[in-house]
Design a protein around this motif. Structure first.
Motif, PDB file in Angstrom:
ATOM      1  N   ASP A 154       1.460  -0.946  -0.180  1.00 49.83           N
ATOM      2  CA  ASP A 154      -0.422  -0.072  -0.228  1.00 49.83           C
ATOM      3  C   ASP A 154       0.685   1.922   0.070  1.00 49.83           C
ATOM      4  O   ASP A 154       0.117   2.343  -0.076  1.00 49.83           O
ATOM      5  CB  ASP A 154      -0.955   0.271   0.690  1.00 49.83           C
ATOM      6  N   LEU A 155       1.717   1.271   0.060  1.00 51.34           N
ATOM      7  CA  LEU A 155       3.386   2.591  -0.069  1.00 51.34           C
ATOM      8  C   LEU A 155       3.004   3.105  -1.324  1.00 51.34           C
ATOM      9  O   LEU A 155       2.799   2.513  -2.040  1.00 51.34           O
ATOM     10  CB  LEU A 155       4.307   2.029   0.579  1.00 51.34           C
ATOM     11  N   ARG A 156       3.493   4.281  -1.188  1.00 46.00           N
ATOM     12  CA  ARG A 156       2.951   5.485  -2.745  1.00 46.00           C
ATOM     13  C   ARG A 156       4.915   5.404  -2.723  1.00 46.00           C
ATOM     14  O   ARG A 156       4.729   6.220  -2.077  1.00 46.00           O
ATOM     15  CB  ARG A 156       2.494   6.081  -2.164  1.00 46.00           C
ATOM     16  N   VAL A 157       5.084   5.082  -4.230  1.00 52.52           N
ATOM     17  CA  VAL A 157       6.555   5.141  -4.631  1.00 52.52           C
ATOM     18  C   VAL A 157       6.672   6.279  -6.078  1.00 52.52           C
ATOM     19  O   VAL A 157       6.180   5.583  -6.582  1.00 52.52           O
ATOM     20  CB  VAL A 157       6.970   4.023  -4.250  1.00 52.52           C
ATOM     21  N   VAL A 204       4.898  -3.987  -4.484  1.00 53.52           N
ATOM     22  CA  VAL A 204       4.050  -2.121  -4.051  1.00 53.52           C
ATOM     23  C   VAL A 204       3.482  -1.808  -5.432  1.00 53.52           C
ATOM     24  O   VAL A 204       3.872  -2.356  -6.467  1.00 53.52           O
ATOM     25  CB  VAL A 204       6.125  -0.687  -4.454  1.00 53.52           C
ATOM     26  N   ALA A 205       1.944  -1.240  -5.406  1.00 52.51           N
ATOM     27  CA  ALA A 205       1.190  -1.348  -5.859  1.00 52.51           C
ATOM     28  C   ALA A 205       1.111   0.031  -6.870  1.00 52.51           C
ATOM     29  O   ALA A 205       1.172  -0.332  -7.863  1.00 52.51           O
ATOM     30  CB  ALA A 205       0.022  -2.160  -5.610  1.00 52.51           C
ATOM     31  N   GLU A 206       1.015   1.065  -6.238  1.00 51.46           N
ATOM     32  CA  GLU A 206       1.454   2.287  -6.697  1.00 51.46           C
ATOM     33  C   GLU A 206       2.984   2.862  -7.109  1.00 51.46           C
ATOM     34  O   GLU A 206       3.688   2.914  -6.090  1.00 51.46           O
ATOM     35  CB  GLU A 206       0.353   3.225  -5.911  1.00 51.46           C
ATOM     36  N   ALA A 265      12.733  -3.893  -8.437  1.00 51.96           N
ATOM     37  CA  ALA A 265      12.259  -4.515  -6.876  1.00 51.96           C
ATOM     38  C   ALA A 265      11.072  -3.769  -6.173  1.00 51.96           C
ATOM     39  O   ALA A 265      10.690  -4.479  -5.475  1.00 51.96           O
ATOM     40  CB  ALA A 265      13.314  -3.063  -6.351  1.00 51.96           C
ATOM     41  N   LEU A 266      10.153  -2.872  -6.988  1.00 53.83           N
ATOM     42  CA  LEU A 266       9.287  -2.793  -6.837  1.00 53.83           C
ATOM     43  C   LEU A 266       8.170  -3.287  -6.881  1.00 53.83           C
ATOM     44  O   LEU A 266       6.685  -4.118  -6.343  1.00 53.83           O
ATOM     45  CB  LEU A 266       8.993  -1.538  -7.832  1.00 53.83           C
TER      46      LEU A 266
END
Length: 157
Positions: free
Chosen positions: A16-19, A47-49, A41-42
């Motif tokens: 759920d982190l925004r990166v 990491v979805a977003e 890596a994402l």
């Protein structure tokens, strides 16, 4: 090799982190490798977003990273490469990018993954770009470090 001694990180529950990734455009082959490593890596972290923003060079990374941090991203990854030449330009750009990105992280509380290669020559950059045959994958490492720090900060909240 500078990657010797890197920690084994366990990173959970970060989907759920925004990166955001801010990447320079100089040295296209190296940058393509860094970006590919960041994307890998994402994906591995789930990491979805994520958002990718491009800027001309390493000197411009801090201002874009600051804007992204101010817009609510949980982590910002800065990718770039500066290769030493025959003038002091290398030292000025490296110092400005490093201090600028540090200031963004400290002033906003948003982790900034430092994926800026500061190399003496192009071969050193290629060796760290995460390309086939590269010894290191600094794009991947920058994402992992920033996301791990974001997860730690969230746990401290």
């Amino acid at each position: 090799m500078s990657g010797h001694g890197a920690p084994e990180l366990t990173i959970n529950n970060v989907s759920d982190l925004r990166v955001a990734v801010v990447a320079a455009q100089w040295h296209e082959q190296v940058m393509n490798g860094l970006l590919d490593g960041a994307h890998r890596a994402l994906k591995e972290l789930g990491v979805a977003e994520s958002t990718v923003v491009r800027v001309p060079g390493a000197f411009e990374l801090p201002v874009a990273a600051k804007r992204l941090a101010d817009r609510g991203y949980d982590a910002v990854i800065a990718l770039g490469v500066v290769i030493r030449g025959g003038t002091p330009h290398f030292e000025y750009v490296c110092e400005a990018a490093t201090l600028g990105l540090t200031e963004v992280s400290v002033s906003t509380g948003v982790p900034v993954g430092f994926g800026v290669l500061t190399c003496d020559n192009e071969q050193q950059a290629l060796d760290r770009a995460g390309l086939e045959g590269s010894a290191e994958d600094k794009g991947h490492e920058a994402v992992t470090a920033a996301v791990a720090t974001a997860a730690t900060l969230r746990a401290l909240a």
